[in-house]
Design a protein around this motif. Structure first.
Motif, PDB file in Angstrom:
ATOM      1  N   PRO A   1      32.042  41.550  34.023  1.00 42.67           N
ATOM      2  CA  PRO A   1      33.056  40.524  33.787  1.00 42.67           C
ATOM      3  C   PRO A   1      33.004  39.979  32.362  1.00 42.67           C
ATOM      4  CG  PRO A   1      31.207  39.569  34.956  1.00 42.67           C
ATOM      5  CD  PRO A   1      30.907  41.041  34.827  1.00 42.67           C
ATOM      6  N   PHE A   2      32.053  40.485  31.560  1.00 44.05           N
ATOM      7  CA  PHE A   2      31.874  40.009  30.189  1.00 44.05           C
ATOM      8  C   PHE A   2      32.407  41.001  29.158  1.00 44.05           C
ATOM      9  CE2 PHE A   2      28.250  38.621  32.851  1.00 44.05           C
ATOM     10  CZ  PHE A   2      28.599  37.281  32.966  1.00 44.05           C
ATOM     11  N   ARG A   3      32.940  42.120  29.607  1.00 43.24           N
ATOM     12  CA  ARG A   3      33.520  43.121  28.710  1.00 43.24           C
ATOM     13  C   ARG A   3      35.033  43.118  28.910  1.00 43.24           C
ATOM     14  NH1 ARG A   3      29.993  47.981  27.317  1.00 43.24           N
ATOM     15  NH2 ARG A   3      27.862  47.282  27.678  1.00 43.24           N
ATOM     16  N   ALA A   4      35.763  42.782  27.876  1.00 40.86           N
ATOM     17  CA  ALA A   4      37.212  42.604  28.007  1.00 40.86           C
ATOM     18  C   ALA A   4      37.922  43.872  28.464  1.00 40.86           C
ATOM     19  CB  ALA A   4      37.797  42.132  26.673  1.00 40.86           C
ATOM     20  N   ASP A   5      37.343  45.041  28.151  1.00 37.15           N
ATOM     21  CA  ASP A   5      38.010  46.297  28.506  1.00 37.15           C
ATOM     22  C   ASP A   5      37.521  46.874  29.828  1.00 37.15           C
ATOM     23  OD1 ASP A   5      35.464  46.888  27.612  1.00 37.15           O
ATOM     24  OD2 ASP A   5      36.073  48.673  26.472  1.00 37.15           O
ATOM     25  N   SER A   6      36.679  46.156  30.561  1.00 32.64           N
ATOM     26  CA  SER A   6      36.177  46.687  31.835  1.00 32.64           C
ATOM     27  C   SER A   6      37.282  46.692  32.891  1.00 32.64           C
ATOM     28  CB  SER A   6      34.997  45.858  32.344  1.00 32.64           C
ATOM     29  OG  SER A   6      35.440  44.592  32.824  1.00 32.64           O
ATOM     30  N   GLU A   7      37.092  47.509  33.899  1.00 36.26           N
ATOM     31  CA  GLU A   7      38.066  47.581  34.983  1.00 36.26           C
ATOM     32  C   GLU A   7      38.186  46.239  35.700  1.00 36.26           C
ATOM     33  OE1 GLU A   7      39.106  50.623  38.711  1.00 36.26           O
ATOM     34  OE2 GLU A   7      37.136  50.660  37.771  1.00 36.26           O
ATOM     35  N   VAL A   8      37.058  45.545  35.840  1.00 39.89           N
ATOM     36  CA  VAL A   8      37.067  44.234  36.497  1.00 39.89           C
ATOM     37  C   VAL A   8      37.919  43.242  35.716  1.00 39.89           C
ATOM     38  CG1 VAL A   8      35.610  42.212  36.971  1.00 39.89           C
ATOM     39  CG2 VAL A   8      34.907  44.476  37.754  1.00 39.89           C
ATOM     40  N   CYS A   9      37.737  43.173  34.410  1.00 47.09           N
ATOM     41  CA  CYS A   9      38.508  42.232  33.588  1.00 47.09           C
ATOM     42  C   CYS A   9      39.984  42.610  33.546  1.00 47.09           C
ATOM     43  CB  CYS A   9      37.926  42.162  32.179  1.00 47.09           C
ATOM     44  SG  CYS A   9      36.347  41.271  32.093  1.00 47.09           S
ATOM     45  N   ARG A  10      40.272  43.883  33.487  1.00 48.83           N
ATOM     46  CA  ARG A  10      41.676  44.313  33.472  1.00 48.83           C
ATOM     47  C   ARG A  10      42.358  43.958  34.783  1.00 48.83           C
ATOM     48  NH1 ARG A  10      41.618  50.159  33.022  1.00 48.83           N
ATOM     49  NH2 ARG A  10      43.889  49.986  32.732  1.00 48.83           N
ATOM     50  N   LEU A  11      41.657  44.103  35.892  1.00 58.02           N
ATOM     51  CA  LEU A  11      42.216  43.698  37.189  1.00 58.02           C
ATOM     52  C   LEU A  11      42.412  42.189  37.227  1.00 58.02           C
ATOM     53  CD1 LEU A  11      42.976  44.284  40.170  1.00 58.02           C
ATOM     54  CD2 LEU A  11      40.536  44.019  40.715  1.00 58.02           C
ATOM     55  N   ASP A  12      41.432  41.444  36.737  1.00 59.96           N
ATOM     56  CA  ASP A  12      41.502  39.987  36.774  1.00 59.96           C
ATOM     57  C   ASP A  12      42.668  39.468  35.937  1.00 59.96           C
ATOM     58  OD1 ASP A  12      40.453  37.546  37.710  1.00 59.96           O
ATOM     59  OD2 ASP A  12      39.401  37.220  35.825  1.00 59.96           O
ATOM     60  N   ARG A  13      42.980  40.150  34.837  1.00 59.95           N
ATOM     61  CA  ARG A  13      44.093  39.732  33.965  1.00 59.95           C
ATOM     62  C   ARG A  13      45.443  40.223  34.473  1.00 59.95           C
ATOM     63  NH1 ARG A  13      40.426  41.337  29.714  1.00 59.95           N
ATOM     64  NH2 ARG A  13      41.615  43.285  29.517  1.00 59.95           N
ATOM     65  N   GLY A  14      45.435  41.044  35.525  1.00 57.67           N
ATOM     66  CA  GLY A  14      46.683  41.559  36.068  1.00 57.67           C
ATOM     67  C   GLY A  14      47.229  42.770  35.347  1.00 57.67           C
ATOM     68  N   GLU A  15      46.397  43.396  34.502  1.00 55.88           N
ATOM     69  CA  GLU A  15      46.854  44.578  33.768  1.00 55.88           C
ATOM     70  C   GLU A  15      46.900  45.805  34.664  1.00 55.88           C
ATOM     71  OE1 GLU A  15      44.868  42.973  29.592  1.00 55.88           O
ATOM     72  OE2 GLU A  15      44.283  44.920  30.396  1.00 55.88           O
ATOM     73  N   ILE A  16      46.107  45.803  35.717  1.00 60.41           N
ATOM     74  CA  ILE A  16      46.186  46.839  36.738  1.00 60.41           C
ATOM     75  C   ILE A  16      46.259  46.140  38.095  1.00 60.41           C
ATOM     76  CG2 ILE A  16      45.046  48.691  35.478  1.00 60.41           C
ATOM     77  CD1 ILE A  16      42.439  47.957  36.829  1.00 60.41           C
ATOM     78  N   ALA A  17      46.905  46.792  39.048  1.00 59.96           N
ATOM     79  CA  ALA A  17      47.073  46.218  40.384  1.00 59.96           C
ATOM     80  C   ALA A  17      45.918  46.638  41.282  1.00 59.96           C
ATOM     81  CB  ALA A  17      48.401  46.660  40.985  1.00 59.96           C
ATOM     82  N   ARG A  18      45.748  45.923  42.382  1.00 65.75           N
ATOM     83  CA  ARG A  18      44.671  46.230  43.336  1.00 65.75           C
ATOM     84  C   ARG A  18      44.759  47.674  43.817  1.00 65.75           C
ATOM     85  NH1 ARG A  18      41.027  47.313  46.369  1.00 65.75           N
ATOM     86  NH2 ARG A  18      39.841  45.908  47.715  1.00 65.75           N
ATOM     87  N   GLY A  19      45.966  48.172  43.994  1.00 63.91           N
ATOM     88  CA  GLY A  19      46.134  49.540  44.456  1.00 63.91           C
ATOM     89  C   GLY A  19      45.896  50.597  43.405  1.00 63.91           C
ATOM     90  N   GLU A  20      45.670  50.175  42.152  1.00 65.60           N
ATOM     91  CA  GLU A  20      45.472  51.120  41.047  1.00 65.60           C
ATOM     92  C   GLU A  20      44.014  51.245  40.624  1.00 65.60           C
ATOM     93  OE1 GLU A  20      49.649  50.619  38.584  1.00 65.60           O
ATOM     94  OE2 GLU A  20      48.102  49.070  38.332  1.00 65.60           O
ATOM     95  N   ILE A  21      43.147  50.474  41.216  1.00 64.32           N
ATOM     96  CA  ILE A  21      41.743  50.520  40.802  1.00 64.32           C
ATOM     97  C   ILE A  21      41.049  51.745  41.386  1.00 64.32           C
ATOM     98  CG2 ILE A  21      41.617  48.018  40.567  1.00 64.32           C
ATOM     99  CD1 ILE A  21      40.167  47.919  43.250  1.00 64.32           C
ATOM    100  N   GLY A  22      39.910  52.090  40.823  1.00 60.30           N
ATOM    101  CA  GLY A  22      39.144  53.237  41.297  1.00 60.30           C
ATOM    102  C   GLY A  22      38.502  52.981  42.645  1.00 60.30           C
TER     103      GLY A  22
END
Length: 246
Positions: A42-63
């Motif tokens: 959660p401390f890396r801006a480009d992580s999958e977790v942060c991208r999901l949290d910012r709404g850049e990817i949807a729940r259905g798009e995560i790995g």
């Protein structure tokens, strides 16, 4: 083989007593843990977790890995009536309480797949062991140079939640305030995924978390509450003198 690296914000040590297991296996273990840090932090801006949290990817798009972690987070949120929650008000998504144990357990499975049978993998004090018996000390919650118990592991894991390293960092999601009912709580289970998540969830619940953790299938518990009372389930594996030190 013995190696120590700093990954995910804490030291990770690996000891393998099988002569046929080479350095390439250790390379794979630490590469996996670094990958987890890059994807789930959660401390890396480009992580999958942060991208999901910012709404850049949807729940259905995560790995599938992150989906598995988030499903575990929700399982424990429901099981604790919200005491364990990775989406606290005013804070970003932080699944680290599940990611640590889950990822280190995966690393242990990599070791076994490579033929390792006698090993200890210690991630910041949380341990997966195989081919024991191994002796694992649980730090005294108030005296850094002492242990309050020593567990014995043959095949399995132990995790401890406490405030002595990071202060009041575990929040009771029901109140939004730091959990203060316990000084330390350790869980022994067949996997670190279970041991680590149950320990953190129980700690978030406060004093009531001891009984809750003890009721979880396959879990044995050692705890010290805020009144310095000690609790230990009957099946908690106290070490024998002949076990090897981890």
């Amino acid at each position: 083989m013995h190696r120590v690296e700093h990954v995910m914000g804490f030291p990770v040590s690996l000891r393998v007593d099988d002569e046929h297991v080479g350095e390439e296996t250790a390379d794979a273990v630490f590469a996996w843990l670094r990958e987890v840090d890059a994807r789930f932090s959660p401390f890396r801006a480009d992580s999958e977790v942060c991208r999901l949290d910012r709404g850049e990817i949807a729940r259905g798009e995560i790995g599938t890995d992150l989906a598995e972690v988030l499903d575990l987070c929700e399982e424990y949120r429901l099981a604790t009536d919200g005491a364990f929650d990775v989406r606290l008000p005013g804070r970003g998504l932080d699944p680290c309480a599940v990611v640590k144990g889950w990822s280190v357990q995966r690393a242990a499975e990599l070791l076994k797949a490579a033929g390792a049978r006698r090993f200890v993998l210690n991630a910041g004090g949380d341990v997966v062991a195989s081919g024991g018996p191994w002796r694992v000390g649980v730090r005294h919650p108030e005296q850094a140079d002492k242990v309050c118990t020593v567990a014995e592991l043959t095949e399995g894991a132990i995790a401890t939640s406490a405030r002595y390293e990071r202060g009041d960092h575990i929040i009771d999601g029901r109140t939004g305030r730091p959990a203060t009912g316990l000084l330390s709580l350790s869980v022994v289970a067949s996997s670190l995924t279970v041991a680590d998540t149950v320990a953190t969830a129980a700690y978030a619940m406060g004093a009531e978390g001891v009984e809750w953790a003890a009721s979880r299938a396959g879990c044995e518990v050692f705890a010290v509450d805020a009144e310095r009372r000690v609790f230990r389930t009957e099946g908690f594996p106290v070490a024998r003198a002949e076990a090897r030190a981890a």
